[in-house]
Design a protein around this motif. Structure first.
Motif, PDB file in Angstrom:
ATOM      1  N   HIS A  11      -1.607   1.535   7.598  1.00 51.37           N
ATOM      2  CA  HIS A  11      -0.401   2.229   7.139  1.00 51.37           C
ATOM      3  C   HIS A  11       0.765   1.899   8.072  1.00 51.37           C
ATOM      4  O   HIS A  11       0.711   0.917   8.776  1.00 51.37           O
ATOM      5  CB  HIS A  11      -0.668   3.726   6.993  1.00 51.37           C
ATOM      6  CG  HIS A  11      -1.906   3.962   6.179  1.00 51.37           C
ATOM      7  ND1 HIS A  11      -1.927   3.910   4.806  1.00 51.37           N
ATOM      8  CD2 HIS A  11      -3.194   4.169   6.553  1.00 51.37           C
ATOM      9  CE1 HIS A  11      -3.167   4.090   4.363  1.00 51.37           C
ATOM     10  NE2 HIS A  11      -3.959   4.248   5.404  1.00 51.37           N
ATOM     11  N   GLY A  12       1.778   2.718   8.135  1.00 51.95           N
ATOM     12  CA  GLY A  12       2.926   2.362   8.966  1.00 51.95           C
ATOM     13  C   GLY A  12       4.206   2.466   8.167  1.00 51.95           C
ATOM     14  O   GLY A  12       4.186   2.441   6.929  1.00 51.95           O
ATOM     15  N   PRO A  16       2.521   6.919   5.317  1.00 49.56           N
ATOM     16  CA  PRO A  16       1.863   7.693   6.374  1.00 49.56           C
ATOM     17  C   PRO A  16       0.344   7.675   6.283  1.00 49.56           C
ATOM     18  O   PRO A  16      -0.337   8.089   7.211  1.00 49.56           O
ATOM     19  CB  PRO A  16       2.378   9.113   6.140  1.00 49.56           C
ATOM     20  CG  PRO A  16       2.632   9.169   4.662  1.00 49.56           C
ATOM     21  CD  PRO A  16       3.046   7.779   4.242  1.00 49.56           C
ATOM     22  N   GLY A  17      -0.218   7.201   5.158  1.00 51.80           N
ATOM     23  CA  GLY A  17      -1.665   7.328   4.961  1.00 51.80           C
ATOM     24  C   GLY A  17      -1.991   8.791   4.700  1.00 51.80           C
ATOM     25  O   GLY A  17      -1.159   9.541   4.180  1.00 51.80           O
ATOM     26  N   ALA A  18      -3.206   9.200   5.071  1.00 53.34           N
ATOM     27  CA  ALA A  18      -3.631  10.572   4.804  1.00 53.34           C
ATOM     28  C   ALA A  18      -2.993  11.532   5.816  1.00 53.34           C
ATOM     29  O   ALA A  18      -2.753  11.166   6.962  1.00 53.34           O
ATOM     30  CB  ALA A  18      -5.146  10.655   4.885  1.00 53.34           C
ATOM     31  N   VAL A  19      -2.744  12.769   5.368  1.00 54.81           N
ATOM     32  CA  VAL A  19      -2.183  13.800   6.238  1.00 54.81           C
ATOM     33  C   VAL A  19      -3.046  15.046   6.109  1.00 54.81           C
ATOM     34  O   VAL A  19      -3.322  15.504   5.003  1.00 54.81           O
ATOM     35  CB  VAL A  19      -0.726  14.129   5.832  1.00 54.81           C
ATOM     36  CG1 VAL A  19      -0.150  15.223   6.715  1.00 54.81           C
ATOM     37  CG2 VAL A  19       0.148  12.876   5.913  1.00 54.81           C
ATOM     38  N   ASN A  52       4.630  -1.560  14.313  1.00 55.00           N
ATOM     39  CA  ASN A  52       4.113  -0.269  13.849  1.00 55.00           C
ATOM     40  C   ASN A  52       4.788   0.197  12.561  1.00 55.00           C
ATOM     41  O   ASN A  52       4.319   1.114  11.911  1.00 55.00           O
ATOM     42  CB  ASN A  52       4.316   0.800  14.922  1.00 55.00           C
ATOM     43  CG  ASN A  52       3.324   0.623  16.059  1.00 55.00           C
ATOM     44  OD1 ASN A  52       2.252   0.072  15.871  1.00 55.00           O
ATOM     45  ND2 ASN A  52       3.685   1.097  17.235  1.00 55.00           N
ATOM     46  N   LYS A  53       5.904  -0.421  12.203  1.00 55.15           N
ATOM     47  CA  LYS A  53       6.635  -0.004  10.996  1.00 55.15           C
ATOM     48  C   LYS A  53       6.077  -0.675   9.748  1.00 55.15           C
ATOM     49  O   LYS A  53       6.462  -0.387   8.638  1.00 55.15           O
ATOM     50  CB  LYS A  53       8.115  -0.339  11.138  1.00 55.15           C
ATOM     51  CG  LYS A  53       8.812   0.455  12.227  1.00 55.15           C
ATOM     52  CD  LYS A  53      10.324   0.238  12.142  1.00 55.15           C
ATOM     53  CE  LYS A  53      11.051   0.866  13.313  1.00 55.15           C
ATOM     54  NZ  LYS A  53      10.852   0.123  14.561  1.00 55.15           N
ATOM     55  N   ASN A  54       5.144  -1.617   9.939  1.00 58.33           N
ATOM     56  CA  ASN A  54       4.628  -2.369   8.799  1.00 58.33           C
ATOM     57  C   ASN A  54       3.582  -1.593   8.010  1.00 58.33           C
ATOM     58  O   ASN A  54       2.607  -1.116   8.574  1.00 58.33           O
ATOM     59  CB  ASN A  54       3.969  -3.668   9.266  1.00 58.33           C
ATOM     60  CG  ASN A  54       4.990  -4.729   9.645  1.00 58.33           C
ATOM     61  OD1 ASN A  54       6.153  -4.616   9.309  1.00 58.33           O
ATOM     62  ND2 ASN A  54       4.531  -5.748  10.339  1.00 58.33           N
ATOM     63  N   ALA A  55       3.771  -1.509   6.705  1.00 59.47           N
ATOM     64  CA  ALA A  55       2.697  -1.065   5.807  1.00 59.47           C
ATOM     65  C   ALA A  55       1.855  -2.303   5.496  1.00 59.47           C
ATOM     66  O   ALA A  55       2.211  -3.416   5.882  1.00 59.47           O
ATOM     67  CB  ALA A  55       3.285  -0.451   4.544  1.00 59.47           C
ATOM     68  N   LEU A  56       0.725  -2.116   4.803  1.00 61.18           N
ATOM     69  CA  LEU A  56      -0.245  -3.212   4.605  1.00 61.18           C
ATOM     70  C   LEU A  56       0.388  -4.496   4.078  1.00 61.18           C
ATOM     71  O   LEU A  56       0.123  -5.582   4.592  1.00 61.18           O
ATOM     72  CB  LEU A  56      -1.365  -2.753   3.660  1.00 61.18           C
ATOM     73  CG  LEU A  56      -2.387  -3.853   3.316  1.00 61.18           C
ATOM     74  CD1 LEU A  56      -3.162  -4.293   4.547  1.00 61.18           C
ATOM     75  CD2 LEU A  56      -3.358  -3.349   2.248  1.00 61.18           C
TER      76      LEU A  56
END
Ligand code: ZN
Length: 178
Positions: A11-12, A16-19, A52-56
């Protein structure tokens, strides 16, 4: 070093992915990646890391041209389900290589020996999404689901042991690279 390692925090950016339980998967993955990188540097291994800002999707684009078939692509995630599900699983491609299977077992063992429930090494077709983008680049592809962000025992175990987990995992990675 015979191989290099590229480590991605799952994620990134805006993903956010799971919360759950006051935690965000993206931030837990970034934190652990940073701990792991720190330990690897102490062992003389310099992993390649993305932003760290990259999503997949951005991470996969960024990867282009940065690896060969024998390099390790490691992606760090947290699982999510009901609050009762717990444990670590390590995902490999369907028809995984011997290296991928052995590396995945070693990683899993670090978590299991530290108290995480053993959910096994799984081919991607046994995951909820069946096919994972991380498994497509032709290299040694591994994805860790460290624990369940939805389970407080897993979260507490991680918070208590994250430095030890990073140290032990870094040592396993180091041994796999030489
Ligand atoms: Zn994830």
């Amino acid at each position: 070093m015979n191989r290099k390692i590229i480590i991605s925090a799952g994620h990134g950016g805006n993903d956010p992915g799971a919360v759950a339980n006051g935690y965000t998967e993206r931030d837990l993955a970034i934190e652990f990646r940073e701990l792991l990188v720190k330990e690897l540097l102490l062992l003389g291994v310099k992993p390649l890391i993305d932003d760290n800002k990259n999503a997949l999707k951005q991470t996969l684009a960024w990867l282009t041209g940065k690896y060969s078939f024998k390099d390790i692509l490691l992606d760090i995630h947290w699982n999510a389900a009901s609050s009762k599900a717990r444990g670590t699983e390590v995902i490999v491609p369907d028809n995984a290589s011997i290296f991928e299977n052995n590396f995945a077992k070693n990683i899993l063992n670090v978590f299991v020996s530290n108290g995480f429930v053993n959910r096994g090494v799984k081919p991607e077709s046994q995951t909820a999404r069946k096919r994972l983008g991380w498994m497509r680049p032709p290299a040694e592809n591994i994805l860790i689901e460290m624990g369940f962000i939805t389970n407080l025992l897993d979260i507490n175990l991680y918070q208590n042991l994250k430095y030890k987990l990073a140290k032990e995992l870094a040592f396993d990675i180091y041994k796999s690279l030489i």
